[in-house]
Design an enzyme around this catalytic site. Structure first.
Site, PDB file in Angstrom:
ATOM      1  CG  HIS A   1       2.779 -19.876   8.536  1.00  0.00           C
ATOM      2  ND1 HIS A   1       1.803 -19.261   7.997  1.00  0.00           N
ATOM      3  CD2 HIS A   1       2.546 -20.849   9.213  1.00  0.00           C
ATOM      4  CE1 HIS A   1       0.686 -20.242   8.356  1.00  0.00           C
ATOM      5  NE2 HIS A   1       1.308 -20.700   9.116  1.00  0.00           N
TER       6      HIS A   1
ATOM      7  CB  THR B   1       5.703  14.544  10.868  1.00  0.00           C
ATOM      8  OG1 THR B   1       4.525  15.367  11.547  1.00  0.00           O
ATOM      9  CG2 THR B   1       6.907  15.016  11.816  1.00  0.00           C
TER      10      THR B   1
ATOM     11  CD  GLU C   1      -5.303   9.257  11.785  1.00  0.00           C
ATOM     12  OE1 GLU C   1      -4.297   8.692  11.235  1.00  0.00           O
ATOM     13  OE2 GLU C   1      -5.123  10.472  12.088  1.00  0.00           O
TER      14      GLU C   1
ATOM     15  CE1 TYR D   1      11.597  18.296  18.015  1.00  0.00           C
ATOM     16  CE2 TYR D   1       9.889  17.758  19.592  1.00  0.00           C
ATOM     17  CZ  TYR D   1      10.303  17.679  18.279  1.00  0.00           C
ATOM     18  OH  TYR D   1       9.905  16.760  17.252  1.00  0.00           O
TER      19      TYR D   1
END
EC number: 1.8.1.7
Length: 500
Positions: A489, A361, A223, A136
């Site tokens: 499938h 986000t 979570e 970043y």
């Protein structure tokens, strides 16, 4: 373009043309801009917050020719990179490995008693996050975006001005993208509440807790409870009602609660913490269970290594001194914006969690980029469509959902105009395993044409299969469109094109 220098005409370099266009768009805003004070540094675009939304908007603005700056007090990347999506997904992947190890014998492998090391995965996870921080930083440098380290507060000035470390900065366009922070109960509400941690603290744990209590019924609570339990921590999930994820479709809410219990998580229903005390063997929780129609009961939970509050998130707006320029917020501090991300103050905008809408986000990123195109590319209708935003919960198994729940569809279209298709089955992965999880799916259709207005599912692979189906829902696909698609499938996803 006739008023611009000749060098910025048709034959000019793309970067110069972009800069000229950005300048033209910035100048096209209504009202007469006031010159900055002499001791104030000026930019075309000033972004407060170096998280996903702020960085995406700043970089897109720079690509369009704007001179941009980002103010950040912590590590670049915001919640998602540092204490959210990214490190969480690493831990979820780790937990999935643990689950699969239980199935090795059923698949013909010799018993695998691999010993788990929290220290190893924490070190690798933190190193990965650190690499992202550097990426970043490098991306901002390559985009010629100035990074201003420190806390931003609005200050006095002839136009909206921000002060950081005693220095003042301004721009005709200022974006607030400061995100959110975990909610923590006040000591006056729950004595000893500060002895617990939040999702931020989860990523600072040096060891796997032996005994964990997670408080909350939202996706973060679900979570983290799933991760800790799968990795070997004795885990309780404390919820105020009888189901988790109560804002999701009823099928998902019920099934996820059931799957948590099947996986070994103790779900303490209708239960709340009343007091927390520190003892020689950990934390001791006094909890009250209030089942409707019964007398409340008080019990103690001793020897807790990790008490984690996952009861919501608050906007990170308190220290911005918003009242200095009169920016309006709701009672919780969320910044009020219109459909174009405008606040009530001209030239000041907000995106992401600080606005309190769709705390995801990709939403912040998309809104930030749309805003940059509107401000610096003269795309006056550029805005994010907040309908049909897909989302995934990394539970065990994962959840995928997009569009309206059944209740929302009935409220919008009327019960007689809504048709539900659903299925529940055991994924083929579990054909030979002792351990079982279900896959449940629901398709919500509206009106005579049976337009698909919602898809909700939980099961192995639902996290990865959702994106493509979300495109179909966004495009307005009907049940007939799904029926006319040949199935793949054997997969779980084929169920959505064979529903009857």
């Amino acid at each position: 373009m006739a008023l611009l220098p000749r060098a910025l005409g048709v034959g000019a370099a793309p970067s110069l043309r972009r800069a000229a266009r950005a300048l033209t768009c910035a100048m096209a805003s209504p009202g007469e801009p006031q010159p900055p004070a002499p001791d104030t540094s000026s930019f075309d675009y000033l972004v407060i917050g170096g998280g996903s939304g702020g960085l995406a908007s700043a970089r897109r603005a720079a690509e369009l020719g704007a001179r941009a700056a980002v103010v950040e007090s912590h590590k670049l990347g915001g919640t998602c990179v540092n204490v959210g999506c990214v490190p969480k997904k690493v831990m979820w992947n780790t937990a999935v490995h643990s689950e699969f190890m239980h199935d090795h014998v059923d698949y013909g492998f010799q018993s695998c008693e691999g010993k788990f090391s929290w220290h190893v995965i924490k070190q690798k996870r933190d190193a990965y996050v650190s690499r992202l921080n550097t990426i970043y930083q490098n991306n901002l440098t390559k985009s010629h975006i100035e990074i201003i380290h420190g806390y931003a507060t609005f200050a006095d000035g002839p136009r909206p001005t921000v002060e950081v470390n005693g220095k003042k900065f301004t721009a005709p366009h200022i974006l607030i993208a400061t995100g959110g922070v975990p909610t923590v109960p006040h000591e006056s509400q729950i004595p000893g509440a500060s002895l617990g941690i939040t999702s931020d603290g989860f990523f600072q744990l040096e060891d796997l807790p032996s005994r964990s209590v997670i408080v909350g019924a939202g996706y973060i609570a679900v979570e983290i409870a799933g991760i800790l339990s799968a990795l070997g921590s004795k885990t309780s999930l404390m919820i105020r009602h009888d189901k988790v994820l109560r804002n999701f479709d009823s099928l998902i809410s019920s099934n996820c609660t059931e799957e948590l219990e099947n996986a070994g998580v103790e779900v303490l229903k209708f239960t709340q913490v009343k007091e927390v005390k520190k003892t020689s063997s950990g934390l001791e929780l006094q909890v009250v269970t209030s089942v409707p129609g019964r007398k409340p009961t008080t019990t103690m939970i001793p020897d807790v290594d990790c008490l984690l509050w996952a009861i919501g998130r608050d906007p990170n707006s308190k220290g911005l001194n918003l009242n200095k320029v009169g920016i309006q917020t709701d009672e919780k501090g969320h910044i009020l914006v219109d459909e174009f991300q405008n606040t009530n103050v001209k030239g000041v905008y907000a995106v992401g969690d600080v606005c309190g809408k769709a705390l995801l986000t990709p939403v912040a990123i998309a809104a930030g980029r749309k805003l940059a195109h509107r401000l610096f590319e003269c795309k006056q209708d550029s805005k994010l469509d907040y309908d049909n935003i897909p989302t995934v919960v990394f539970s065990h198994p994962p959840i995928g959902t997009v569009g309206l729940t059944e209740d929302e569809a009935v409220h919008k279209y009327g019960k007689d105009n809504v048709k539900i298709y659903s299925t529940a089955f055991t994924p083929m992965y579990h054909a030979v395993t002792t351990r079982k999880t279900k896959c449940v799916m629901k398709m919500v259709c509206a009106n005579k044409e049976e337009k698909v207005v919602g898809i909700h599912m939980q099961g192995i692979g639902c996290d990865e299969m959702l994106q493509g189906f979300a495109v179909a829902v966004k495009m307005g696909a009907t049940k007939a469109d799904f029926d006319n698609t040949v199935a793949i499938h054997p997969t779980s996803s084929e169920e959505l094109v064979t529903l009857r």
